[in-house]
Design an enzyme around this catalytic site. Structure first.
Site, PDB file in Angstrom:
ATOM      1  N   ASP A  10       0.876  -1.184   0.000  1.00  0.00           N
ATOM      2  CA  ASP A  10       0.000   0.000   0.000  1.00  0.00           C
ATOM      3  C   ASP A  10       0.902   1.220   0.000  1.00  0.00           C
ATOM      4  O   ASP A  10       2.129   1.109   0.138  1.00  0.00           O
ATOM      5  CB  ASP A  10      -0.915  -0.004   1.243  1.00  0.00           C
ATOM      6  CG  ASP A  10      -1.852   1.207   1.282  1.00  0.00           C
ATOM      7  OD1 ASP A  10      -2.334   1.633   0.205  1.00  0.00           O
ATOM      8  OD2 ASP A  10      -2.101   1.750   2.369  1.00  0.00           O
ATOM      9  N   SER A  11       0.287   2.396  -0.063  1.00  0.00           N
ATOM     10  CA  SER A  11       1.068   3.641  -0.002  1.00  0.00           C
ATOM     11  C   SER A  11       1.589   3.901   1.413  1.00  0.00           C
ATOM     12  O   SER A  11       2.517   4.678   1.587  1.00  0.00           O
ATOM     13  CB  SER A  11       0.186   4.811  -0.430  1.00  0.00           C
ATOM     14  OG  SER A  11      -0.914   4.922   0.456  1.00  0.00           O
ATOM     15  N   CYS A  73      -4.418  -1.560  -1.817  1.00  0.00           N
ATOM     16  CA  CYS A  73      -4.570  -0.125  -2.078  1.00  0.00           C
ATOM     17  C   CYS A  73      -5.614   0.021  -3.176  1.00  0.00           C
ATOM     18  O   CYS A  73      -5.432  -0.498  -4.284  1.00  0.00           O
ATOM     19  CB  CYS A  73      -3.227   0.443  -2.545  1.00  0.00           C
ATOM     20  SG  CYS A  73      -3.305   2.151  -3.103  1.00  0.00           S
ATOM     21  N   GLU A 152      -2.925   8.115   8.918  1.00  0.00           N
ATOM     22  CA  GLU A 152      -1.460   8.020   9.072  1.00  0.00           C
ATOM     23  C   GLU A 152      -1.017   8.679  10.387  1.00  0.00           C
ATOM     24  O   GLU A 152      -0.079   8.239  11.031  1.00  0.00           O
ATOM     25  CB  GLU A 152      -0.745   8.680   7.881  1.00  0.00           C
ATOM     26  CG  GLU A 152      -0.887   7.940   6.555  1.00  0.00           C
ATOM     27  CD  GLU A 152       0.043   6.729   6.413  1.00  0.00           C
ATOM     28  OE1 GLU A 152       1.129   6.721   7.002  1.00  0.00           O
ATOM     29  OE2 GLU A 152      -0.352   5.777   5.700  1.00  0.00           O
ATOM     30  N   CYS A 184     -11.005   2.658   0.390  1.00  0.00           N
ATOM     31  CA  CYS A 184      -9.596   3.016   0.599  1.00  0.00           C
ATOM     32  C   CYS A 184      -9.166   2.244   1.833  1.00  0.00           C
ATOM     33  O   CYS A 184      -9.894   2.232   2.840  1.00  0.00           O
ATOM     34  CB  CYS A 184      -9.455   4.520   0.828  1.00  0.00           C
ATOM     35  SG  CYS A 184      -7.794   4.997   1.379  1.00  0.00           S
ATOM     36  N   HIS A 186      -7.093   2.768   4.013  1.00  0.00           N
ATOM     37  CA  HIS A 186      -6.866   3.547   5.237  1.00  0.00           C
ATOM     38  C   HIS A 186      -8.161   3.731   6.034  1.00  0.00           C
ATOM     39  O   HIS A 186      -8.123   3.929   7.243  1.00  0.00           O
ATOM     40  CB  HIS A 186      -6.323   4.948   4.903  1.00  0.00           C
ATOM     41  CG  HIS A 186      -4.850   4.986   4.607  1.00  0.00           C
ATOM     42  ND1 HIS A 186      -4.310   4.510   3.427  1.00  0.00           N
ATOM     43  CD2 HIS A 186      -3.799   5.442   5.346  1.00  0.00           C
ATOM     44  CE1 HIS A 186      -3.000   4.695   3.445  1.00  0.00           C
ATOM     45  NE2 HIS A 186      -2.661   5.252   4.594  1.00  0.00           N
TER      46      HIS A 186
HETATM   47  N1  DGL Z   1      -4.754   3.248   1.064  1.00  0.00           N
HETATM   48  C1  DGL Z   1      -4.738   3.558  -0.306  1.00  0.00           C
HETATM   49  C2  DGL Z   1      -6.049   3.277  -0.987  1.00  0.00           C
HETATM   50  O1  DGL Z   1      -6.678   2.318  -0.630  1.00  0.00           O
HETATM   51  C3  DGL Z   1      -4.058   4.827  -0.723  1.00  0.00           C
HETATM   52  C4  DGL Z   1      -4.370   6.076   0.029  1.00  0.00           C
HETATM   53  C5  DGL Z   1      -3.458   7.177  -0.465  1.00  0.00           C
HETATM   54  O2  DGL Z   1      -2.253   6.967  -0.427  1.00  0.00           O
HETATM   55  O3  DGL Z   1      -3.964   8.215  -0.893  1.00  0.00           O
HETATM   56  O4  DGL Z   1      -6.438   3.939  -1.915  1.00  0.00           O
END
Ligand code: DGL
Length: 238
Positions: A10-11, A73, A152, A184, A186
């Site tokens: 993931d990011s 992600c 984060e 997402c 996150h």
């Molecule tokens: N967690 C990621 C997603 O599901 C990326 C969030 C990001 O880096 O903007 O899209």
């Protein structure tokens, strides 16, 4: 049987919500996780940039001799999955298809909300795939970019995250949705805050569990599950 690890990326820390489900569904599997915290967020970047980063992440995981890769992600899954699949023979799993299937199963009034990063919403991936499965479902999408830095930062359920959630989600609530896809990885970290904002009537769909099950079924079919009785080893690179 194949004892090589499963790669996940993931990011940033968001993909850990997927790792958690993989650990539940396949406790004996070794996992190598990569969180690209140097370049988070992905959701504000162009498709080309996300694809470039995703291909680099795949190469990194490939160097760890993984047997499969989970793109934990939504941004990379909705923008760059084909490019990644074209670049390697390792099976690559995204999170969007399992999320779509779970949402289609969950809705009763055929009104589904999808929240994700700007790049995920711009890709239209959830909308078009949900409509492909059931054209009667109305899909309302909303980009919620501030949820990523909040997650984060660990500000998952305080005044700031609650106000942010209200600001983003009120518009979707006015559409009478009964299902909301956390599009997402996150966002499940803010699940309590999002849940309080939308209320009990709206079912939250986190694609992570369905993704982990899909990977398990695939590995079982290929005879590639790790059948050792010991708990898998997990390595995290950030
Ligand atoms: N967690 C990621 C997603 O599901 C990326 C969030 C990001 O880096 O903007 O899209």
């Amino acid at each position: 049987m194949d004892t090589r690890p499963i790669g996940v990326f993931d990011s940033g820390v968001g993909g850990l919500t997927v790792v958690k489900q993989v650990m539940k569904v396949m406790p004996h599997e070794h996992i190598v996780y990569f969180g690209d915290t140097a370049r988070v967020p992905y959701g504000t970047k162009s498709k080309d940039a996300v694809t470039k980063y995703s291909l680099q992440n795949v190469r990194f995981l490939q160097s760890k001799d993984v047997k499969a890769i989970i793109v934990a992600c939504n941004t990379a899954s909705s923008n760059s999955l084909e490019a990644m699949r074209a670049a390697t023979d390792i099976p690559i799993f995204g999170v969007v298809v399992p999320g779509v299937e779970a949402a289609v199963r969950a809705t009763q009034n055929q009104k589904v909300g999808v929240i994700g990063t700007a790049a995920t919403v711009r890709s239209g991936a959830y909308e078009s795939m949900i409509r492909q499965k059931n054209p009667d479902i109305a899909v309302y999408s909303k980009a919620c970019p501030l949820f990523v830095p909040l997650a984060e930062e660990g500000w998952t359920d305080n005044d700031i995250s609650r106000l942010t959630a209200q600001q983003y989600l009120n518009e979707l609530l006015s559409k009478d949705i009964d299902t909301l896809v956390l599009g997402c990885t996150h966002y499940p970290l803010l699940k309590r805050c999002i849940g309080t904002t939308v209320g009990e009537r709206v079912k939250l769909v986190d694609p992570a569990k369905a993704t982990a099950r899909q990977v398990r079924d695939f590995l079982a079919q290929q005879n590639q599950l790790n059948e050792n009785e010991t708990e898998g080893e997990r390595r995290f690179y950030l």
